[in-house]
Design a protein around this motif. Sequence first.
Motif, PDB file in Angstrom:
ATOM      1  N   TYR A 543      15.033  31.963-126.479  1.00 41.32           N
ATOM      2  CA  TYR A 543      15.712  31.518-125.264  1.00 41.32           C
ATOM      3  C   TYR A 543      15.449  30.040-124.964  1.00 41.32           C
ATOM      4  O   TYR A 543      16.265  29.364-124.317  1.00 41.32           O
ATOM      5  CB  TYR A 543      15.276  32.376-124.072  1.00 41.32           C
ATOM      6  CG  TYR A 543      13.880  32.119-123.576  1.00 41.32           C
ATOM      7  CD1 TYR A 543      13.660  31.218-122.540  1.00 41.32           C
ATOM      8  CD2 TYR A 543      12.775  32.745-124.148  1.00 41.32           C
ATOM      9  CE1 TYR A 543      12.379  30.955-122.072  1.00 41.32           C
ATOM     10  CE2 TYR A 543      11.492  32.492-123.698  1.00 41.32           C
ATOM     11  CZ  TYR A 543      11.296  31.603-122.656  1.00 41.32           C
ATOM     12  OH  TYR A 543      10.033  31.349-122.207  1.00 41.32           O
ATOM     13  N   VAL A 544      14.307  29.532-125.439  1.00 37.07           N
ATOM     14  CA  VAL A 544      13.996  28.114-125.215  1.00 37.07           C
ATOM     15  C   VAL A 544      15.048  27.225-125.880  1.00 37.07           C
ATOM     16  O   VAL A 544      15.491  26.215-125.320  1.00 37.07           O
ATOM     17  CB  VAL A 544      12.592  27.772-125.746  1.00 37.07           C
ATOM     18  CG1 VAL A 544      12.324  26.273-125.609  1.00 37.07           C
ATOM     19  CG2 VAL A 544      11.533  28.562-124.993  1.00 37.07           C
ATOM     20  N   ALA A 545      15.479  27.626-127.092  1.00 36.13           N
ATOM     21  CA  ALA A 545      16.507  26.860-127.792  1.00 36.13           C
ATOM     22  C   ALA A 545      17.812  26.867-127.004  1.00 36.13           C
ATOM     23  O   ALA A 545      18.523  25.859-126.945  1.00 36.13           O
ATOM     24  CB  ALA A 545      16.725  27.437-129.187  1.00 36.13           C
ATOM     25  N   PHE A 546      18.130  28.020-126.366  1.00 34.13           N
ATOM     26  CA  PHE A 546      19.329  28.105-125.548  1.00 34.13           C
ATOM     27  C   PHE A 546      19.265  27.116-124.388  1.00 34.13           C
ATOM     28  O   PHE A 546      20.235  26.403-124.103  1.00 34.13           O
ATOM     29  CB  PHE A 546      19.505  29.532-125.000  1.00 34.13           C
ATOM     30  CG  PHE A 546      20.159  30.478-125.961  1.00 34.13           C
ATOM     31  CD1 PHE A 546      21.500  30.795-125.831  1.00 34.13           C
ATOM     32  CD2 PHE A 546      19.443  31.054-126.997  1.00 34.13           C
ATOM     33  CE1 PHE A 546      22.118  31.667-126.711  1.00 34.13           C
ATOM     34  CE2 PHE A 546      20.042  31.931-127.884  1.00 34.13           C
ATOM     35  CZ  PHE A 546      21.382  32.242-127.738  1.00 34.13           C
ATOM     36  N   TRP A 547      18.114  27.092-123.708  1.00 30.93           N
ATOM     37  CA  TRP A 547      17.974  26.199-122.560  1.00 30.93           C
ATOM     38  C   TRP A 547      18.087  24.741-122.972  1.00 30.93           C
ATOM     39  O   TRP A 547      18.747  23.946-122.306  1.00 30.93           O
ATOM     40  CB  TRP A 547      16.649  26.451-121.854  1.00 30.93           C
ATOM     41  CG  TRP A 547      16.702  27.607-120.913  1.00 30.93           C
ATOM     42  CD1 TRP A 547      16.059  28.802-121.017  1.00 30.93           C
ATOM     43  CD2 TRP A 547      17.469  27.692-119.692  1.00 30.93           C
ATOM     44  NE1 TRP A 547      16.374  29.638-119.969  1.00 30.93           N
ATOM     45  CE2 TRP A 547      17.236  28.974-119.132  1.00 30.93           C
ATOM     46  CE3 TRP A 547      18.330  26.818-119.036  1.00 30.93           C
ATOM     47  CZ2 TRP A 547      17.831  29.381-117.946  1.00 30.93           C
ATOM     48  CZ3 TRP A 547      18.923  27.228-117.852  1.00 30.93           C
ATOM     49  CH2 TRP A 547      18.671  28.493-117.319  1.00 30.93           C
ATOM     50  N   ARG A 548      17.441  24.377-124.062  1.00 34.25           N
ATOM     51  CA  ARG A 548      17.526  22.993-124.524  1.00 34.25           C
ATOM     52  C   ARG A 548      18.951  22.629-124.884  1.00 34.25           C
ATOM     53  O   ARG A 548      19.435  21.536-124.581  1.00 34.25           O
ATOM     54  CB  ARG A 548      16.607  22.802-125.743  1.00 34.25           C
ATOM     55  CG  ARG A 548      15.126  22.829-125.390  1.00 34.25           C
ATOM     56  CD  ARG A 548      14.274  22.839-126.645  1.00 34.25           C
ATOM     57  NE  ARG A 548      12.853  22.905-126.311  1.00 34.25           N
ATOM     58  CZ  ARG A 548      11.918  23.388-127.112  1.00 34.25           C
ATOM     59  NH1 ARG A 548      12.249  23.865-128.286  1.00 34.25           N
ATOM     60  NH2 ARG A 548      10.658  23.400-126.741  1.00 34.25           N
ATOM     61  N   PHE A 549      19.639  23.567-125.538  1.00 26.43           N
ATOM     62  CA  PHE A 549      21.025  23.334-125.935  1.00 26.43           C
ATOM     63  C   PHE A 549      21.921  23.143-124.708  1.00 26.43           C
ATOM     64  O   PHE A 549      22.712  22.194-124.649  1.00 26.43           O
ATOM     65  CB  PHE A 549      21.515  24.512-126.775  1.00 26.43           C
ATOM     66  CG  PHE A 549      22.996  24.499-127.030  1.00 26.43           C
ATOM     67  CD1 PHE A 549      23.532  23.688-128.022  1.00 26.43           C
ATOM     68  CD2 PHE A 549      23.854  25.295-126.293  1.00 26.43           C
ATOM     69  CE1 PHE A 549      24.896  23.673-128.264  1.00 26.43           C
ATOM     70  CE2 PHE A 549      25.221  25.284-126.527  1.00 26.43           C
ATOM     71  CZ  PHE A 549      25.742  24.471-127.525  1.00 26.43           C
ATOM     72  N   PHE A 550      21.801  24.016-123.730  1.00 28.99           N
ATOM     73  CA  PHE A 550      22.673  23.936-122.559  1.00 28.99           C
ATOM     74  C   PHE A 550      22.367  22.709-121.697  1.00 28.99           C
ATOM     75  O   PHE A 550      23.270  22.113-121.107  1.00 28.99           O
ATOM     76  CB  PHE A 550      22.567  25.210-121.725  1.00 28.99           C
ATOM     77  CG  PHE A 550      23.251  26.395-122.355  1.00 28.99           C
ATOM     78  CD1 PHE A 550      24.589  26.330-122.707  1.00 28.99           C
ATOM     79  CD2 PHE A 550      22.556  27.552-122.616  1.00 28.99           C
ATOM     80  CE1 PHE A 550      25.231  27.408-123.295  1.00 28.99           C
ATOM     81  CE2 PHE A 550      23.180  28.641-123.206  1.00 28.99           C
ATOM     82  CZ  PHE A 550      24.523  28.573-123.554  1.00 28.99           C
ATOM     83  N   ILE A 551      21.112  22.315-121.641  1.00 28.90           N
ATOM     84  CA  ILE A 551      20.762  21.107-120.884  1.00 28.90           C
ATOM     85  C   ILE A 551      21.393  19.880-121.536  1.00 28.90           C
ATOM     86  O   ILE A 551      22.001  19.030-120.868  1.00 28.90           O
ATOM     87  CB  ILE A 551      19.227  20.958-120.791  1.00 28.90           C
ATOM     88  CG1 ILE A 551      18.647  22.034-119.859  1.00 28.90           C
ATOM     89  CG2 ILE A 551      18.858  19.564-120.284  1.00 28.90           C
ATOM     90  CD1 ILE A 551      17.136  22.091-119.859  1.00 28.90           C
ATOM     91  N   CYS A 552      21.262  19.789-122.864  1.00 29.57           N
ATOM     92  CA  CYS A 552      21.860  18.647-123.580  1.00 29.57           C
ATOM     93  C   CYS A 552      23.379  18.650-123.445  1.00 29.57           C
ATOM     94  O   CYS A 552      24.003  17.603-123.251  1.00 29.57           O
ATOM     95  CB  CYS A 552      21.464  18.703-125.057  1.00 29.57           C
ATOM     96  SG  CYS A 552      19.714  18.374-125.369  1.00 29.57           S
ATOM     97  N   THR A 553      23.983  19.835-123.519  1.00 33.77           N
ATOM     98  CA  THR A 553      25.431  19.940-123.381  1.00 33.77           C
ATOM     99  C   THR A 553      25.880  19.531-121.981  1.00 33.77           C
ATOM    100  O   THR A 553      26.908  18.853-121.803  1.00 33.77           O
ATOM    101  CB  THR A 553      25.899  21.371-123.690  1.00 33.77           C
ATOM    102  OG1 THR A 553      25.540  21.704-125.032  1.00 33.77           O
ATOM    103  CG2 THR A 553      27.417  21.497-123.535  1.00 33.77           C
ATOM    104  N   ALA A 554      25.105  19.937-120.973  1.00 34.42           N
ATOM    105  CA  ALA A 554      25.444  19.575-119.589  1.00 34.42           C
ATOM    106  C   ALA A 554      25.420  18.060-119.411  1.00 34.42           C
ATOM    107  O   ALA A 554      26.293  17.486-118.732  1.00 34.42           O
ATOM    108  CB  ALA A 554      24.460  20.237-118.623  1.00 34.42           C
TER     109      ALA A 554
END
Length: 589
Positions: A543-554
């Motif tokens: 899930y950490v990878a998901f959060w990092r991905f979505f933060i960068c995408t945002a």
Amino acid sequence: MDLHPVQEDQQDPKPRSYWSRWSKQDFFPEPSFQNFNSYKDALSHTPSRLKDRLFHRSSDSFELLQLPKQSENRMKRCLTWWDLIWLGVGSVVGSGIFVITGQATRVNAGPAIVLSYAISGFSALLSVLCYSEFAVEVPVAGGSFSYLRIELGDFVAFIAVGNILLEALVGSAGLGRSWSSYFASILRTDDTDFLRIRVKSLPDGFNLLDPIAVVVLLVANSIAISGTRRTSVLNWIASIASGLIIVFILIVGFVKGKTENLVPFFPYGAKGVFEAAAVVYWSYTGFDMVANMAEEAKKPSRDIPVGLVGSMSLITVVYCLMALVLSMMQKYTQIDKDAAYSVAFEAIGMSWAKYLVSICALKGMTTSLLVGSMGQARYTTQIARAHMISPWFALVHPKTGTPIYATALVTLISAVVALFTSLDVLSSVFSFSTLCIFMFVAIALLVRRYYVKDVTPTIDLVQFLVCLFLIIGGSTGITAVWDKGMRGWVWYVVFSVIWLSGTLWMALLPKHRVPKVWGVPLVPWLPALSIGINVFLIGSLGYVAFWRFFICTAVMVLYYLFVGVHATYDVAHQIEQEPKTEEGNEIAS
């Protein structure tokens, strides 16, 4: 006779020097950014402009003929299939074998890492086929960015841009950090971090500063700037030399290795195998860099499929064998996460061999950095040509035929990331970005085959979208059931039937585009399978990878709303006005 001086006066002024482009107009030439009032007016029209961009799709001819003009100078067509094969090998073998294998084996899969590499290799091969069809028909530097702009539209392409750039920066930074670890292992095996500077005030994962990684990145990218052909020749010579050392590693590994080290083969279960497959997918990203070199291939229709498929087949076999010998030489619980092969040779009593392995690893990672720099810079060039970032970065140097400014941008940012960020943090972000891009490309290929604007009937389009929804939904459902650890086979069958129904229904629909030269076989089955595997591997990441991905995408979306949407809107509408202006001039004359 008096006309000659007049003609000379009316000629275009002398071309500006490549190094003299430092005005505001060079960086932000679009009307929306001319002054504060024009920018404020552009922001007030953001909703309508965003709607325009959401439904805008590029075309093959625009990407091939119009956008390259933004670079002023053409890149040189100097690469053959031989160059592309070794560019593929050189771009990934250093990272794939020597960077991530130790960490994935010890933490995720154990000896079953062999299966993880096989699974990722199969998925990558499916993506290779999709990339090949696009690269043959649209041989431009933008790779997946251009393919997505053509089939899925500007906005989706921009979301991919964020991931493409993230992939480029993280990949280079990860290689730089691993290069530093292997160099340290030559000098001192008990602590591969001893050359790094520890800063206690920074959080874990960001508190080991790595100046050596920064120097390596700067040197490698400087070589890549000097010329494509020169870098290619250097790469395949170095890759062949590395191949000889890899053969030595395999022979010694099988002779000295112990089969008892392979027991237990599944210490972390099947779940660990797929988690490792998602992480080691990093190892297969070289073909993306090869696709980016399409604009410089002499015969794209021949060189690209041979180069992509040839390099991927060779790499997959090498990865599986190398992962197997590593697990045989040393118990998975004792494998070093950062410099696995050097430490493993020391463990079997061949301390001298660790220096040979480390030199091979350093050479492999150096070529990976060289080829990665070339591919990443070409991604950035095409993105700049589309004005999603400043078109200043699209300029190609007239003598070297390389995008120097784009290369410098990628180099400097990746150097900063490499200075602070540890390898485990980088790998999870990188894998997520890569898998998302490959999934989008598979979807784009299906769109290309089944939907042609103003040709495909509405009923066929609706059926296609329903089929695509079923394929993605079935893949997501299987992934969710697996991640939750639900026992029994009922839900797996249900979601598999949904995926199968969507694919079969799509197979019965008429195709509205046929590839001109070379195409993916068994469409829609292979692209649909590629979508399913990529979704599954994405779900296997933490899930950490998901959060990092979505933060960068945002962050990328915010940039798009305030800058990208207005720049691309201006460029698109300026191009639309050009034919009207020319027509008006003809009428007036």
